[in-house]
Design a protein around this motif. Structure first.
Motif, PDB file in Angstrom:
ATOM      1  N   VAL A  94       0.831  -1.202   0.000  1.00 45.94           N
ATOM      2  CA  VAL A  94       0.000   0.000   0.000  1.00 45.94           C
ATOM      3  C   VAL A  94       0.870   1.259   0.000  1.00 45.94           C
ATOM      4  O   VAL A  94       0.506   2.279  -0.577  1.00 45.94           O
ATOM      5  N   SER A  95       2.054   1.188   0.606  1.00 44.10           N
ATOM      6  CA  SER A  95       2.970   2.334   0.590  1.00 44.10           C
ATOM      7  C   SER A  95       3.507   2.586  -0.813  1.00 44.10           C
ATOM      8  O   SER A  95       3.640   3.743  -1.242  1.00 44.10           O
ATOM      9  N   GLU A  96       3.809   1.505  -1.528  1.00 48.70           N
ATOM     10  CA  GLU A  96       4.269   1.649  -2.906  1.00 48.70           C
ATOM     11  C   GLU A  96       3.172   2.289  -3.754  1.00 48.70           C
ATOM     12  O   GLU A  96       3.432   3.206  -4.554  1.00 48.70           O
ATOM     13  N   ALA A  97       1.940   1.796  -3.604  1.00 47.67           N
ATOM     14  CA  ALA A  97       0.824   2.346  -4.373  1.00 47.67           C
ATOM     15  C   ALA A  97       0.618   3.823  -4.047  1.00 47.67           C
ATOM     16  O   ALA A  97       0.321   4.627  -4.938  1.00 47.67           O
ATOM     17  N   ALA A  98       0.784   4.182  -2.775  1.00 50.33           N
ATOM     18  CA  ALA A  98       0.624   5.583  -2.375  1.00 50.33           C
ATOM     19  C   ALA A  98       1.668   6.470  -3.044  1.00 50.33           C
ATOM     20  O   ALA A  98       1.368   7.597  -3.456  1.00 50.33           O
ATOM     21  N   LEU A  99       2.896   5.981  -3.149  1.00 48.76           N
ATOM     22  CA  LEU A  99       3.945   6.758  -3.801  1.00 48.76           C
ATOM     23  C   LEU A  99       3.598   7.016  -5.265  1.00 48.76           C
ATOM     24  O   LEU A  99       3.978   8.033  -5.834  1.00 48.76           O
ATOM     25  N   LEU A 100       2.835   6.085  -5.863  1.00 45.36           N
ATOM     26  CA  LEU A 100       2.502   6.181  -7.284  1.00 45.36           C
ATOM     27  C   LEU A 100       1.107   6.744  -7.536  1.00 45.36           C
ATOM     28  O   LEU A 100       0.688   6.821  -8.697  1.00 45.36           O
ATOM     29  N   HIS A 101       0.387   7.140  -6.495  1.00 44.13           N
ATOM     30  CA  HIS A 101      -1.038   7.416  -6.663  1.00 44.13           C
ATOM     31  C   HIS A 101      -1.339   8.556  -7.626  1.00 44.13           C
ATOM     32  O   HIS A 101      -2.386   8.584  -8.262  1.00 44.13           O
ATOM     33  N   ASP A 102      -0.432   9.522  -7.767  1.00 38.38           N
ATOM     34  CA  ASP A 102      -0.662  10.649  -8.667  1.00 38.38           C
ATOM     35  C   ASP A 102       0.104  10.521  -9.987  1.00 38.38           C
ATOM     36  O   ASP A 102       0.324  11.519 -10.675  1.00 38.38           O
ATOM     37  N   LEU A 103       0.498   9.310 -10.328  1.00 37.78           N
ATOM     38  CA  LEU A 103       1.270   9.097 -11.550  1.00 37.78           C
ATOM     39  C   LEU A 103       0.576   9.675 -12.777  1.00 37.78           C
ATOM     40  O   LEU A 103       1.225  10.223 -13.673  1.00 37.78           O
ATOM     41  N   GLY A 104      -0.737   9.568 -12.830  1.00 33.56           N
ATOM     42  CA  GLY A 104      -1.486  10.049 -13.988  1.00 33.56           C
ATOM     43  C   GLY A 104      -1.392  11.542 -14.216  1.00 33.56           C
ATOM     44  O   GLY A 104      -1.718  12.027 -15.311  1.00 33.56           O
ATOM     45  N   LYS A 105      -0.941  12.306 -13.211  1.00 32.07           N
ATOM     46  CA  LYS A 105      -0.813  13.755 -13.389  1.00 32.07           C
ATOM     47  C   LYS A 105       0.283  14.123 -14.382  1.00 32.07           C
ATOM     48  O   LYS A 105       0.369  15.281 -14.806  1.00 32.07           O
ATOM     49  N   ILE A 106       1.110  13.145 -14.739  1.00 35.03           N
ATOM     50  CA  ILE A 106       2.103  13.385 -15.789  1.00 35.03           C
ATOM     51  C   ILE A 106       1.401  13.811 -17.078  1.00 35.03           C
ATOM     52  O   ILE A 106       1.943  14.603 -17.866  1.00 35.03           O
ATOM     53  N   ALA A 107       0.184  13.308 -17.288  1.00 38.00           N
ATOM     54  CA  ALA A 107      -0.550  13.601 -18.528  1.00 38.00           C
ATOM     55  C   ALA A 107      -1.399  14.860 -18.430  1.00 38.00           C
ATOM     56  O   ALA A 107      -2.018  15.254 -19.422  1.00 38.00           O
ATOM     57  N   ILE A 108      -1.462  15.481 -17.268  1.00 38.14           N
ATOM     58  CA  ILE A 108      -2.272  16.697 -17.106  1.00 38.14           C
ATOM     59  C   ILE A 108      -1.479  17.896 -17.610  1.00 38.14           C
ATOM     60  O   ILE A 108      -0.312  18.070 -17.256  1.00 38.14           O
ATOM     61  N   PRO A 109      -2.075  18.761 -18.441  1.00 39.52           N
ATOM     62  CA  PRO A 109      -1.362  19.937 -18.957  1.00 39.52           C
ATOM     63  C   PRO A 109      -0.788  20.797 -17.831  1.00 39.52           C
ATOM     64  O   PRO A 109      -1.417  20.966 -16.776  1.00 39.52           O
ATOM     65  N   ASP A 110       0.404  21.329 -18.061  1.00 39.39           N
ATOM     66  CA  ASP A 110       1.084  22.106 -17.025  1.00 39.39           C
ATOM     67  C   ASP A 110       0.265  23.317 -16.578  1.00 39.39           C
ATOM     68  O   ASP A 110       0.270  23.667 -15.389  1.00 39.39           O
TER      69      ASP A 110
END
Length: 287
Positions: A141-157
């Motif tokens: 669950v800690s690993e998943a938490a570290l990655l939880h916002d990974l999708g924000k890479i695709a959000i426009p700056d």
């Protein structure tokens, strides 16, 4: 400073299985070795070897045989574990490089988001440990938490770093990030197991969250824990458009929406005095 996130619960499970297998192999060897030795000694006695050499030399021969071969087995099994441990350490270094690359990429887009992931992973670990989860589950669950916002890479700056509050349309774009993050993780075999937790960390306990409108126990436990840790850090950290609130205020606000936004059991854990003290001490040490 934030303590390093403990990772690789899957690898720890593999090592534990190897250790159990080795113990079983040794026990089976001792059992069958003892049967063979006893049978050999019985045959020697029936052939009248005891009359010629005495009983002790025959018994000593069997004991020496067992000890020498058992020692050889132990050395071989230990060497096997060391080899596997070395391979897992090599895998771990590659895994770490993926996580650090992700964190660095997010930090380049948005300094807050990069540090946010590490803090949420830390709070998630505190909650999971307080809930009595197995060590491998806490790691996962800690690993998943570290990655939880990974999708924000695709959000426009211009949306991700906007200094003011987002418009309705802009927020709708941001709401895509859990699904995007899950899709990215699904394409990576070593991280695929975290896709479900990442996809559902913005679901709400009453079903009003996104992206799938799950409710109650239908939301994976890891996602329910991350949701509370995520909210705590979001409330207590400074943002470009507002200052963070105190730890007590953040916990009180989370408690007010327990049962609607968050799992009441997870909220109860984070608001217990022991957890409150631990989070306060950890928060005070963080930038």
């Amino acid at each position: 400073m934030i303590p390093p996130v403990s990772l690789f619960g899957h690898d720890r499970q593999i090592l534990q299985r190897l250790q159990r297998r080795d113990r079983y192999a040794l026990l089976l060897y001792v059992f069958f070795g003892a049967v063979i030795v006893v049978a050999g000694e019985a045959a020697a006695i029936n052939l009248s070897m005891v009359d010629r050499y005495g009983f002790m030399p025959l018994l000593l021969r069997g004991v020496i045989y067992l000890l020498l071969t058992l020692s050889l087995w132990m050395l071989l099994l230990r060497a096997n574990r060391r080899l596997v441990t070395g391979l897992m350490a090599e895998k771990r270094r590659g895994y770490e490089s993926i996580l650090h690359a992700y964190d660095s990429a997010l930090s380049l887009k948005d300094t807050y988001t990069g540090g946010h992931g590490r803090r949420v992973a830390h709070y998630t670990r505190l909650i999971a440990e307080s809930m009595g989860l197995q060590e491998t589950e806490v790691d996962s669950v800690s690993e998943a938490a570290l990655l939880h916002d990974l999708g924000k890479i695709a959000i426009p700056d211009h949306i991700l770093t906007k200094p003011e509050r987002l418009t309705i349309d802009e927020f709708a774009v941001v709401q895509n990030h859990p699904a995007i993050g899950a899709e990215i993780l699904q394409s990576m075999p070593s991280l695929r197991r975290h896709a479900t937790a990442v996809r559902h960390h913005h679901e709400r306990f009453d079903g009003s969250g996104y992206p799938d409108g799950l409710c109650g126990a239908d939301i994976p436990l890891a996602a329910r824990i991350i949701a509370v840790a995520d909210a705590f850090d979001a409330l207590s950290s400074n943002r470009s458009y507002r200052h963070g609130v105190s730890v007590d205020r953040a916990l009180d606000e989370i408690t007010q929406v327990a049962g609607s936004h968050f799992d009441p059991k997870v909220v109860a854990v984070i608001t217990r005095k022991l957890a409150r003290d631990a989070l306060f001490a950890a928060h005070a040490e963080m930038p």
